[in-house]
Design an enzyme around this catalytic site. Structure first.
Site, PDB file in Angstrom:
ATOM      1  N   THR A  10      -6.921  -1.513 -47.188  1.00  0.00           N
ATOM      2  CA  THR A  10      -8.380  -1.698 -47.144  1.00  0.00           C
ATOM      3  C   THR A  10      -9.037  -0.865 -46.044  1.00  0.00           C
ATOM      4  OG1 THR A  10      -8.042  -3.618 -45.724  1.00  0.00           O
ATOM      5  CG2 THR A  10      -8.315  -4.049 -48.101  1.00  0.00           C
ATOM      6  N   GLY A  11      -8.240  -0.164 -45.244  1.00  0.00           N
ATOM      7  CA  GLY A  11      -8.791   0.632 -44.145  1.00  0.00           C
ATOM      8  C   GLY A  11      -9.255   2.006 -44.616  1.00  0.00           C
ATOM      9  N   ASP A  13      -7.972   5.070 -44.020  1.00  0.00           N
ATOM     10  CA  ASP A  13      -6.897   5.921 -44.550  1.00  0.00           C
ATOM     11  C   ASP A  13      -6.312   5.332 -45.821  1.00  0.00           C
ATOM     12  OD1 ASP A  13      -7.403   7.229 -42.222  1.00  0.00           O
ATOM     13  OD2 ASP A  13      -5.350   7.187 -41.451  1.00  0.00           O
ATOM     14  N   LEU A  85       0.289   1.700 -42.848  1.00  0.00           N
ATOM     15  CA  LEU A  85      -0.952   2.077 -42.159  1.00  0.00           C
ATOM     16  C   LEU A  85      -1.605   0.884 -41.454  1.00  0.00           C
ATOM     17  CD1 LEU A  85      -2.608   4.178 -45.035  1.00  0.00           C
ATOM     18  CD2 LEU A  85      -0.928   4.920 -43.364  1.00  0.00           C
ATOM     19  N   SER A 134       0.196   7.793 -33.617  1.00  0.00           N
ATOM     20  CA  SER A 134      -1.124   8.237 -33.144  1.00  0.00           C
ATOM     21  C   SER A 134      -1.034   9.207 -31.976  1.00  0.00           C
ATOM     22  CB  SER A 134      -1.901   7.001 -32.701  1.00  0.00           C
ATOM     23  OG  SER A 134      -3.018   7.379 -31.924  1.00  0.00           O
ATOM     24  N   GLU A 136      -2.899   9.009 -29.600  1.00  0.00           N
ATOM     25  CA  GLU A 136      -3.099   8.182 -28.402  1.00  0.00           C
ATOM     26  C   GLU A 136      -1.785   8.009 -27.632  1.00  0.00           C
ATOM     27  OE1 GLU A 136      -5.627   6.023 -26.784  1.00  0.00           O
ATOM     28  OE2 GLU A 136      -6.764   7.690 -27.600  1.00  0.00           O
ATOM     29  N   TYR A 157      -2.928  -0.525 -27.138  1.00  0.00           N
ATOM     30  CA  TYR A 157      -2.776   0.046 -28.486  1.00  0.00           C
ATOM     31  C   TYR A 157      -1.755   1.175 -28.460  1.00  0.00           C
ATOM     32  CZ  TYR A 157      -3.839   3.085 -32.470  1.00  0.00           C
ATOM     33  OH  TYR A 157      -3.737   3.887 -33.589  1.00  0.00           O
ATOM     34  N   LYS A 161       1.945   1.581 -30.209  1.00  0.00           N
ATOM     35  CA  LYS A 161       2.279   2.647 -31.165  1.00  0.00           C
ATOM     36  C   LYS A 161       3.527   3.423 -30.712  1.00  0.00           C
ATOM     37  CE  LYS A 161      -0.770   2.469 -34.553  1.00  0.00           C
ATOM     38  NZ  LYS A 161      -0.420   2.402 -35.974  1.00  0.00           N
ATOM     39  N   ARG A 192     -15.231   5.728 -42.225  1.00  0.00           N
ATOM     40  CA  ARG A 192     -14.731   5.347 -40.904  1.00  0.00           C
ATOM     41  C   ARG A 192     -15.382   4.033 -40.475  1.00  0.00           C
ATOM     42  NH1 ARG A 192     -10.690   5.520 -37.191  1.00  0.00           N
ATOM     43  NH2 ARG A 192     -10.943   7.204 -35.672  1.00  0.00           N
TER      44      ARG A 192
HETATM   45  P1  NAP Z   1      -8.524   1.026 -40.062  1.00  0.00           P
HETATM   46  O1  NAP Z   1      -9.642   1.572 -40.875  1.00  0.00           O
HETATM   47  O2  NAP Z   1      -8.817   0.202 -38.858  1.00  0.00           O
HETATM   48  O3  NAP Z   1      -7.614   0.145 -41.066  1.00  0.00           O
HETATM   49  C1  NAP Z   1      -6.610  -0.715 -40.581  1.00  0.00           C
HETATM   50  C2  NAP Z   1      -6.003  -1.463 -41.766  1.00  0.00           C
HETATM   51  O4  NAP Z   1      -4.993  -2.351 -41.259  1.00  0.00           O
HETATM   52  C3  NAP Z   1      -7.009  -2.333 -42.539  1.00  0.00           C
HETATM   53  O5  NAP Z   1      -6.650  -2.343 -43.893  1.00  0.00           O
HETATM   54  C4  NAP Z   1      -6.748  -3.708 -41.927  1.00  0.00           C
HETATM   55  O6  NAP Z   1      -7.110  -4.781 -42.783  1.00  0.00           O
HETATM   56  C5  NAP Z   1      -5.242  -3.657 -41.766  1.00  0.00           C
HETATM   57  N1  NAP Z   1      -4.748  -4.653 -40.820  1.00  0.00           N
HETATM   58  C6  NAP Z   1      -5.183  -4.889 -39.564  1.00  0.00           C
HETATM   59  N2  NAP Z   1      -4.491  -5.910 -39.011  1.00  0.00           N
HETATM   60  C7  NAP Z   1      -3.603  -6.319 -39.952  1.00  0.00           C
HETATM   61  C8  NAP Z   1      -2.627  -7.366 -40.005  1.00  0.00           C
HETATM   62  N3  NAP Z   1      -2.439  -8.182 -38.962  1.00  0.00           N
HETATM   63  N4  NAP Z   1      -1.901  -7.508 -41.126  1.00  0.00           N
HETATM   64  C9  NAP Z   1      -2.103  -6.686 -42.197  1.00  0.00           C
HETATM   65  N5  NAP Z   1      -3.013  -5.695 -42.217  1.00  0.00           N
HETATM   66  C10 NAP Z   1      -3.750  -5.520 -41.104  1.00  0.00           C
HETATM   67  O7  NAP Z   1      -7.531   2.181 -39.603  1.00  0.00           O
HETATM   68  P2  NAP Z   1      -7.379   3.671 -40.173  1.00  0.00           P
HETATM   69  O8  NAP Z   1      -8.321   4.560 -39.441  1.00  0.00           O
HETATM   70  O9  NAP Z   1      -7.373   3.643 -41.643  1.00  0.00           O
HETATM   71  O10 NAP Z   1      -5.919   4.032 -39.618  1.00  0.00           O
HETATM   72  C11 NAP Z   1      -4.745   3.768 -40.393  1.00  0.00           C
HETATM   73  C12 NAP Z   1      -3.534   3.758 -39.470  1.00  0.00           C
HETATM   74  O11 NAP Z   1      -3.421   5.014 -38.818  1.00  0.00           O
HETATM   75  C13 NAP Z   1      -3.571   2.720 -38.358  1.00  0.00           C
HETATM   76  O12 NAP Z   1      -2.244   2.302 -38.120  1.00  0.00           O
HETATM   77  C14 NAP Z   1      -4.086   3.489 -37.151  1.00  0.00           C
HETATM   78  O13 NAP Z   1      -3.665   2.891 -35.958  1.00  0.00           O
HETATM   79  C15 NAP Z   1      -3.426   4.831 -37.404  1.00  0.00           C
HETATM   80  N6  NAP Z   1      -4.125   6.012 -36.871  1.00  0.00           N
HETATM   81  C16 NAP Z   1      -5.429   6.238 -37.179  1.00  0.00           C
HETATM   82  C17 NAP Z   1      -6.047   7.400 -36.728  1.00  0.00           C
HETATM   83  C18 NAP Z   1      -7.494   7.705 -37.043  1.00  0.00           C
HETATM   84  O14 NAP Z   1      -8.070   8.566 -36.377  1.00  0.00           O
HETATM   85  N7  NAP Z   1      -8.084   7.063 -38.058  1.00  0.00           N
HETATM   86  C19 NAP Z   1      -5.315   8.311 -35.957  1.00  0.00           C
HETATM   87  C20 NAP Z   1      -3.983   8.048 -35.679  1.00  0.00           C
HETATM   88  C21 NAP Z   1      -3.390   6.900 -36.150  1.00  0.00           C
HETATM   89  P3  NAP Z   1      -8.635  -5.371 -42.812  1.00  0.00           P
HETATM   90  O15 NAP Z   1      -9.425  -4.408 -43.658  1.00  0.00           O
HETATM   91  O16 NAP Z   1      -8.456  -6.709 -43.421  1.00  0.00           O
HETATM   92  O17 NAP Z   1      -9.111  -5.408 -41.383  1.00  0.00           O
HETATM   93  N1  GDD Z   2     -15.532   3.545 -29.925  1.00  0.00           N
HETATM   94  C1  GDD Z   2     -16.343   4.083 -29.005  1.00  0.00           C
HETATM   95  N2  GDD Z   2     -17.579   3.550 -28.801  1.00  0.00           N
HETATM   96  N3  GDD Z   2     -15.905   5.156 -28.286  1.00  0.00           N
HETATM   97  C2  GDD Z   2     -16.753   5.695 -27.378  1.00  0.00           C
HETATM   98  C3  GDD Z   2     -18.028   5.196 -27.146  1.00  0.00           C
HETATM   99  C4  GDD Z   2     -18.470   4.057 -27.881  1.00  0.00           C
HETATM  100  O1  GDD Z   2     -19.577   3.545 -27.727  1.00  0.00           O
HETATM  101  N4  GDD Z   2     -18.619   5.964 -26.195  1.00  0.00           N
HETATM  102  C5  GDD Z   2     -17.746   6.909 -25.858  1.00  0.00           C
HETATM  103  N5  GDD Z   2     -16.595   6.752 -26.567  1.00  0.00           N
HETATM  104  C6  GDD Z   2     -15.383   7.578 -26.421  1.00  0.00           C
HETATM  105  C7  GDD Z   2     -14.129   6.754 -26.153  1.00  0.00           C
HETATM  106  O2  GDD Z   2     -14.070   6.375 -24.761  1.00  0.00           O
HETATM  107  C8  GDD Z   2     -13.049   7.751 -26.568  1.00  0.00           C
HETATM  108  O3  GDD Z   2     -12.749   8.604 -25.502  1.00  0.00           O
HETATM  109  C9  GDD Z   2     -13.717   8.560 -27.683  1.00  0.00           C
HETATM  110  O4  GDD Z   2     -15.112   8.248 -27.638  1.00  0.00           O
HETATM  111  C10 GDD Z   2     -13.184   8.248 -29.071  1.00  0.00           C
HETATM  112  O5  GDD Z   2     -13.211   6.851 -29.264  1.00  0.00           O
HETATM  113  P1  GDD Z   2     -12.902   6.194 -30.698  1.00  0.00           P
HETATM  114  O6  GDD Z   2     -13.753   6.797 -31.731  1.00  0.00           O
HETATM  115  O7  GDD Z   2     -12.957   4.700 -30.509  1.00  0.00           O
HETATM  116  O8  GDD Z   2     -11.414   6.687 -31.020  1.00  0.00           O
HETATM  117  P2  GDD Z   2     -10.092   6.716 -30.136  1.00  0.00           P
HETATM  118  O9  GDD Z   2      -9.806   8.155 -29.837  1.00  0.00           O
HETATM  119  O10 GDD Z   2     -10.131   5.777 -29.008  1.00  0.00           O
HETATM  120  O11 GDD Z   2      -9.010   6.139 -31.164  1.00  0.00           O
HETATM  121  C11 GDD Z   2      -9.000   6.574 -32.526  1.00  0.00           C
HETATM  122  O12 GDD Z   2      -8.146   7.700 -32.656  1.00  0.00           O
HETATM  123  C12 GDD Z   2      -6.764   7.441 -32.356  1.00  0.00           C
HETATM  124  C13 GDD Z   2      -6.009   8.771 -32.523  1.00  0.00           C
HETATM  125  O13 GDD Z   2      -6.162   9.547 -31.373  1.00  0.00           O
HETATM  126  C14 GDD Z   2      -8.525   5.403 -33.383  1.00  0.00           C
HETATM  127  O14 GDD Z   2      -8.666   5.741 -34.741  1.00  0.00           O
HETATM  128  C15 GDD Z   2      -7.061   5.085 -33.137  1.00  0.00           C
HETATM  129  O15 GDD Z   2      -6.617   4.102 -34.088  1.00  0.00           O
HETATM  130  C16 GDD Z   2      -6.246   6.360 -33.305  1.00  0.00           C
HETATM  131  O16 GDD Z   2      -4.888   6.120 -33.084  1.00  0.00           O
END
Ligand code: NAP
Ligand code: GDD
Length: 348
Positions: A10-11, A13, A85, A134, A136, A157, A161, A192
């Site tokens: 449901t997320g 990705d 995911l 990630s 991160e 977080y 990971k 997103r």
């Molecule tokens: P997202 O939009 O936050 O989606 C997270 C998904 O995980 C949702 O389907 C959520 O369900 C589900 N979930 C959360 N807690 C759970 C639990 N306790 N049991 C089962 N399902 C659970 O994240 P995304 O951006 O698609 O990212 C997908 C994966 O890639 C994550 O593991 C994230 O950490 C990793 N990642 C993301 C990025 C990025 O930039 N997007 C980068 C690097 C790694 P609900 O919809 O019910 O909340």
């Molecule tokens: N969320 C958020 N909200 N971030 C902010 C804000 C705000 O109001 N203002 C500044 N930022 C800065 C954060 O401090 C961070 O440095 C940057 O914006 C990106 O924040 P996010 O978009 O929350 O992403 P993230 O980089 O912390 O994490 C995302 O990317 C990771 C991969 O590098 C998430 O998707 C993680 O799940 C993923 O692993």
């Protein structure tokens, strides 16, 4: 027909990956959480009534904290490929809920790997697993970051990971489970979550442009990230599982920009100056920040032929265009509501 199981379907990705896999002819099974409100918005357009013929998308209730549910779904669906995911994916939130984040992101991955280990051991199956790692995890390590860069995580977080990454490596080496770690840099899209900075900005641009919002509160504007398009990144996940041997890959564009530069592009797209609207709120500052992420994805480019298609500026403009349309809908409802209220027709 190949069968895939997706945690986190449901997320952001999960929804792009499901579209991608269905188009490739897979039967896709997804794990969803029970919630008191609907949480399937991102995949509703893909879901058909399962009583119809030729349905290829199936949803199952489950939870990464609940090992029994994971085992049951894997046993009943017998997937060829698992895309793991699901996660508590918000870095800032992980400082507020560190134990929950560790339980879901680190131990949840271990629960999944344990289930695969036992089921494959008993049945002789060889289930391929993708683990969503990630950038991160690199945290304070200087860019450019590649598969060889030291992990230096800066949040609960990121620590979780890193644990999940090493669980995956250990299960690959100890039990021969073909699990690949993707180390994905930030990837965004119109789907997103609205509390991540990119979408928070583009939602605000749409609403400010349409007169629905006056200001936008943000934290650190100097952080640099390597931002790509989620639709491109799910292809990389699939490519990793099409190899005979499991391996780990960085997925990134190789370009990084500050949050400030994202503001320039996003507000600039509707000819507004962000300095007139953006305010600072210390609540959004993290106790430990990751200053600069910029990936070196040469391994996946070279060995799997993966390339990102959407660059930073087109990505931000795509998200702004989407969110201006969303705000236009909100504006229409608001205006309609006012008109009804003036005629005394609005519901109380
Ligand atoms: P997202 O939009 O936050 O989606 C997270 C998904 O995980 C949702 O389907 C959520 O369900 C589900 N979930 C959360 N807690 C759970 C639990 N306790 N049991 C089962 N399902 C659970 O994240 P995304 O951006 O698609 O990212 C997908 C994966 O890639 C994550 O593991 C994230 O950490 C990793 N990642 C993301 C990025 C990025 O930039 N997007 C980068 C690097 C790694 P609900 O919809 O019910 O909340
Ligand atoms: N969320 C958020 N909200 N971030 C902010 C804000 C705000 O109001 N203002 C500044 N930022 C800065 C954060 O401090 C961070 O440095 C940057 O914006 C990106 O924040 P996010 O978009 O929350 O992403 P993230 O980089 O912390 O994490 C995302 O990317 C990771 C991969 O590098 C998430 O998707 C993680 O799940 C993923 O692993």
């Amino acid at each position: 027909m190949k069968r895939a199981l997706v945690t986190g379907i449901t997320g952001q990705d999960g929804s792009y990956l499901t579209e991608f896999l269905l188009a490739k002819g897979y039967a896709v099974h997804g794990i969803i959480r029970r919630a008191s409100s609907f949480n399937t918005d991102r995949i509703d357009h893909l879901y058909e009534d399962r009583h119809k013929e030729h349905v290829n998308l199936f949803l199952h209730y489950g939870e990464l904290g609940d090992a029994t549910s994971l085992r049951r779904v894997i046993e009943t669906t017998e997937p060829d490929e698992i895309y793991h995911l699901g996660a508590q994916s918000h870095v800032r939130v992980s400082f507020d809920q560190p134990l929950y984040t560790a339980d879901v992101d680190a131990s949840g991955t271990l629960r999944l790997l344990e289930a695969v280990r036992d089921i494959d051991g008993r049945t002789g199956r060889r289930t391929k697993v993708y683990n969503a790692g990630s950038s991160e995890m690199f945290g304070a390590s200087a860019p450019p970051q590649s598969e060889k860069t030291l992990f230096y995580p800066r949040s609960p977080y990121a620590v979780s990971k890193v644990a999940a990454h090493w669980f995956a490596v250990n299960y690959r080496e100890a039990y021969g489970i073909p699990v690949s770690n993707g180390i994905l840099f930030n990837h965004e899209s119109p789907r997103r979550g609205e509390t991540f900075v990119s979408r928070k900005i583009t939602r605000a641009v749409g609403r400010i442009y349409l007169g629905l919002q006056e200001s936008l509160y943000l934290g650190n504007l100097d952080a640099r990230r390597d931002w790509g398009f989620a639709g491109d990144y799910v292809e990389a996940m699939w490519l990793m599982l099409q190899q005979d041997d499991a391996d780990d890959f960085v997925v990134a564009t190789g370009e990084s920009y500050t949050v400030r530069e994202m503001l320039d592009v996003a507000f600039g797209h509707v000819e507004l100056d962000w300095r007139d609207y953006v305010r600072f709120d210390p609540r959004y500052v993290r106790p430990t920040e990751v200053d600069h992420l910029c990936g070196d994805a040469s391994k996946i480019r070279r060995t799997l032929g993966w390339e990102p298609r959407v660059g930073f500026e087109p990505l931000v403009r795509m998200m702004v265009d989407h969110d201006v349309e969303l705000a236009r809908g909100e504006r229409m409802l608001t205006d309609h509501g006012h008109a009804l209220a003036q005629r005394g027709l609005a519901s109380p």
